[in-house]
Design a protein around this motif. Structure first.
Motif, PDB file in Angstrom:
ATOM      1  N   ALA A 160      -3.786  -1.479  28.082  1.00  0.00           N
ATOM      2  CA  ALA A 160      -3.694  -2.777  27.403  1.00  0.00           C
ATOM      3  C   ALA A 160      -4.140  -2.723  25.945  1.00  0.00           C
ATOM      4  CB  ALA A 160      -4.532  -3.813  28.151  1.00  0.00           C
ATOM      5  N   SER A 161      -4.649  -1.585  25.485  1.00  0.00           N
ATOM      6  CA  SER A 161      -5.246  -1.513  24.151  1.00  0.00           C
ATOM      7  C   SER A 161      -4.409  -0.709  23.167  1.00  0.00           C
ATOM      8  CB  SER A 161      -6.645  -0.889  24.248  1.00  0.00           C
ATOM      9  OG  SER A 161      -6.567   0.442  24.738  1.00  0.00           O
ATOM     10  N   ARG A 162      -4.502  -1.116  21.915  1.00  0.00           N
ATOM     11  CA  ARG A 162      -3.854  -0.354  20.843  1.00  0.00           C
ATOM     12  C   ARG A 162      -4.590   0.956  20.578  1.00  0.00           C
ATOM     13  NH1 ARG A 162      -2.600  -4.760  16.032  1.00  0.00           N
ATOM     14  NH2 ARG A 162      -1.164  -6.100  17.227  1.00  0.00           N
ATOM     15  N   ARG A 163      -5.938   0.871  20.603  1.00  0.00           N
ATOM     16  CA  ARG A 163      -6.765   2.059  20.387  1.00  0.00           C
ATOM     17  C   ARG A 163      -7.830   2.109  21.467  1.00  0.00           C
ATOM     18  NH1 ARG A 163      -9.441   2.821  14.949  1.00  0.00           N
ATOM     19  NH2 ARG A 163      -9.147   5.035  15.352  1.00  0.00           N
ATOM     20  N   PHE A 164      -8.130   3.317  21.900  1.00  0.00           N
ATOM     21  CA  PHE A 164      -8.999   3.574  23.047  1.00  0.00           C
ATOM     22  C   PHE A 164     -10.197   4.383  22.559  1.00  0.00           C
ATOM     23  CE2 PHE A 164      -9.098   6.944  26.624  1.00  0.00           C
ATOM     24  CZ  PHE A 164     -10.228   6.392  27.198  1.00  0.00           C
ATOM     25  N   VAL A 165     -11.406   3.802  22.701  1.00  0.00           N
ATOM     26  CA  VAL A 165     -12.638   4.409  22.202  1.00  0.00           C
ATOM     27  C   VAL A 165     -13.573   4.711  23.374  1.00  0.00           C
ATOM     28  CG1 VAL A 165     -14.604   4.169  20.627  1.00  0.00           C
ATOM     29  CG2 VAL A 165     -12.416   3.037  20.092  1.00  0.00           C
ATOM     30  N   VAL A 166     -14.037   5.943  23.459  1.00  0.00           N
ATOM     31  CA  VAL A 166     -14.978   6.341  24.508  1.00  0.00           C
ATOM     32  C   VAL A 166     -16.380   6.427  23.917  1.00  0.00           C
ATOM     33  CG1 VAL A 166     -15.625   8.122  26.178  1.00  0.00           C
ATOM     34  CG2 VAL A 166     -13.205   7.610  25.770  1.00  0.00           C
TER      35      VAL A 166
END
Length: 265
Positions: free
Chosen positions: A201-207
């Protein structure tokens, strides 16, 4: 230092932090890599710890073992604070943000409360409670439905349906473990499905993951290492592991846990 004294020091560290790295023990104890590995082998045979890639963790840390929120809330607090401070620089007013469950994302949410004009979609009961205790008219918080896990995350088909109905600018994921081959993992099969919905669902994925998560495996993979647009971790991660991650993630941010401003090192 006698071998028994050295192994006592190793056990004290793994019990304090939940995990230890071979390279950190070599530096702290002033002995060779092989000596530390022999110590870990002896302690593992005694059942006092469990060996993992590059180090060791507390015994009983099976791939399906899921520590509760309270149990994890006292681990690596300095690292979590530094990681959260660095991650905050990625956020701008007007963004829609996704936050998964976990103590690192909860630490990050504490800082988000001061950011104006944001929408937070979360499956974390603890994160939602933070915002409800300090409500602001320019912030919208959406808590998904679902079944509660030991880590206070809501998972399952209700959570997945809610997440799939939104579009997020950034998604911040806390993980149980990360591994070059298996990727970002969780010990909960249903939580993995819910987290994958967040990623999609996200444009950018941050861990957001401190160094003790490297080499730890949960039974289910959320996403491969290469899927992360940004990985924020701390300087406890050995340089060789940082180099391997830099080749795979979009951006690697490494922060000093002793720094109060979350600046990259």
């Amino acid at each position: 230092m006698l071998a028994s004294q050295r192994r006592t020091r190793i056990l004290e560290e793994v019990r304090r932090s939940g995990a230890v790295r071979v390279s950190a023990l070599v530096a702290n104890l002033g002995v060779s890599d092989m000596t530390i590995r022999r110590d870990l082998e002896v302690l593992a045979q005694e059942g006092q710890l469990r060996k993992v890639h590059g180090g060791a963790v507390l015994p009983g840390g099976r791939s399906t073992e899921e520590p509760g929120f309270a149990a994890k809330s006292n681990r690596q607090n300095a690292e979590k604070e530094a990681i959260a401070t660095a991650a905050l620089r990625l956020v701008e007013p007007g963004m829609a943000l996704g936050l998964s469950g976990g103590t690192t994302t909860w630490t990050f949410a504490r800082l988000l409360r001061d950011v104006p004009d944001i929408t937070v979609v979360t499956n974390s009961v603890q994160v939602a409670d933070l915002f409800s205790g300090q409500p602001r008219p320019d912030q919208t918080v959406v808590l998904t439905g679902g079944i509660r896990t030991p880590s206070e995350a809501l998972v399952g088909p209700f959570a997945v349906a809610a997440i799939r109905s939104v579009n997020l600018d950034l998604m911040f994921l806390g993980v149980h473990g990360m591994d070059l081959r298996s990727g970002f993992t969780t010990p909960n099969l249903v939580e993995a499905e819910t987290d994958r919905a967040f990623v999609e669902a996200s444009r950018r994925f941050v861990v957001l993951a401190d160094h003790t998560k490297f080499g730890v495996l949960g039974i289910s993979t959320i996403a491969g290492i290469e899927a992360a647009d940004v990985l924020v971790t701390d300087s406890g991660l050995p340089e060789e592991d940082r180099a391997a991650l830099r080749e795979r993630v979009g951006e690697l941010i490494v922060v000093d846990a002793e720094s109060t401003n979350g600046s990259p090192v």
